[in-house]
Design a protein around this motif. Sequence first.
Motif, PDB file in Angstrom:
ATOM      1  N   ASN B  52      -1.555  69.436  23.224  1.00 19.47           N
ATOM      2  CA  ASN B  52      -0.148  69.473  23.323  1.00 19.47           C
ATOM      3  C   ASN B  52      -0.136  69.718  24.240  1.00 19.47           C
ATOM      4  O   ASN B  52       1.272  69.343  25.136  1.00 19.47           O
ATOM      5  N   GLU B  55      -1.100  66.574  26.921  1.00 18.18           N
ATOM      6  CA  GLU B  55      -0.073  65.654  26.821  1.00 18.18           C
ATOM      7  C   GLU B  55       1.320  65.617  27.415  1.00 18.18           C
ATOM      8  O   GLU B  55       2.017  65.232  28.201  1.00 18.18           O
ATOM      9  N   GLU B  58       1.135  65.328  31.138  1.00 17.82           N
ATOM     10  CA  GLU B  58       1.252  63.997  31.237  1.00 17.82           C
ATOM     11  C   GLU B  58       2.906  63.277  31.314  1.00 17.82           C
ATOM     12  O   GLU B  58       3.106  62.336  31.948  1.00 17.82           O
ATOM     13  N   MET B  59       3.640  64.100  29.977  1.00 17.93           N
ATOM     14  CA  MET B  59       4.585  63.475  29.819  1.00 17.93           C
ATOM     15  C   MET B  59       5.542  62.964  31.050  1.00 17.93           C
ATOM     16  O   MET B  59       6.494  62.602  31.627  1.00 17.93           O
TER      17      MET B  59
END
Lengths: 460, 100
Positions: B52, B55, B58-59
């Motif tokens: 998580n 992720e 990166e986002m």
Amino acid sequence: MNTLCELFSRFEAAKEKTALMTSKEEMTYEQLLAKIQDTDLLARKYGCDGITVLLIGDYSSSTIACLLALWRLGNVVALCCATQDALVNARAHLVQATRVIKIGEGNQIEILPTGIETSHPILSDMNHRKEAGFVIFSSGSTGQPKASIHSARAMLDKHVLQKRCLTSISFLLFDHIGGFNTLFYILFNVGKLVIPASRSPDMVAQAIAQHRVEAITASPTFLNLLVMSGALMRHDFSSLKVINYGTEPMPESLLVVLTQQLPWVRFSQAYGLSETGVIPAKSVSSLSTWITFDKEQCNIRIVDGLLEVKVKTSMLGYINASSPFTSDGYFKTGDAVQQEGDRYRVLGRQSDLINVGGEKVYPNEIENVLRNMPGVLEVAVTALENPIMGQVVGAAFKLQTTEKLTSFRRRLYEFCHQKLPAAYIPRKILITDALLHTARSKKLGAIALQSTLIKEGEMA
Amino acid sequence: MNQTISQIIQTALDAQAPLLSVPIDTSEGEATPLLGPGSVLDSLGLVTLILNIEEMVEMQMGIAITIVSEKAMSAYRSPFATIGSLAEFITSLIQKKQHA
């Protein structure tokens, strides 16, 4: 080829009956026989007589006539629905076809010499003896497909025993072992083959209603699309008597929905592989994912949890791989099965098994649960390599409405908490609009799915 | 940057709350234990947390990092000990990426 003669005499006896129905043409068995005769002459003219041929086409009167004429002339016919030049060329080389026969959209037949020589020992031997045969390409998810050579005789003999004459749709393609099996069931029982204008759920549903179709062979993924698209509610399915499904494990939740919406239909699972042909088996009941094999026609055993079969319709060998048979003639299917007495349940490909820190699970078992989560249209589960656990579960979801990943994840975890063991809960999640099934209405293979999860996941 | 990373870790911890029998008490802030004594995360919980976080980094920051590596696993002071040590470790990974 006595069985082929028997087939033609059945056509002769039923010559008034409709053999094929497409959006463009309707053909009786008499017309089909005439077409076989015309194709026979054409094939002889082009030297298709005891050779290996690549036949390019989907279900049509020309493709069927061509196949039967080529068999009567003692050819080995490799089947291919894909029309892209590069693919056709690669497959022609793979099967060492000396001719490529293309069936055009207007049903025209084009025979092209390839300049390739057939040297594979099994193929050369069959060609030399003018033994009719066929080649099926396995749908490998990566690399080159494996090409399995079959004798036509075993496939034909299997269908000689007269059964119910039905109006049917084969949703599976002409070059798929399941599709091919359905075709010969229909022909030997002089039934009617309905060919929908396309394989979209609505087109297929429309064809079922319009032609009062009684039987359909399809993949669970397609049946799921029928439900999800609403096509099942929009069209009249009252003529349907039986739905045969195969090619991948059936989600139990889908079977429940289908049997509720089509209570008059009998659901039966078909099991087979490109290498073995369709193995004689039937579902224990419409609602059951357990099957029983007809042990008079095949030998079954389980070795290390994996199914091995010995059946007359098994291939003679691969063209481009070594023999996968055991020394006593069993084919190792690579499918993990559960056994209870004489009942079997196919769990999935051994290669798809996910191993989370030693706890092993098949994607299908997880998908069965996740599919019931509110708002989920489609879900595909796969193994993802992980440095801590070895592997973890990754899942790609297609949702009914747009939802943020953060809130979906929370909802997913709440949903999973009491329903799945911790190791089975997806740890990498992707919400996508991309298709989670292939053009052939089969669930995406593990490798394609893994790459989707890794690549798209980075942008989620 | 540490503040942003700590926030990301906190959000990632919150995300898996439905899976935990006992909620993670983050009242100690950066000193909140993640692994070892006093922590409620098991190995799968840690894996989920890491995935998580990767992720979200990166986002939100447009930087792809891999948190678990040989270095992270063999460090004398485990980066997974507390929220603070993990935030510090992730910050160093991001800085390395930015200067690469």
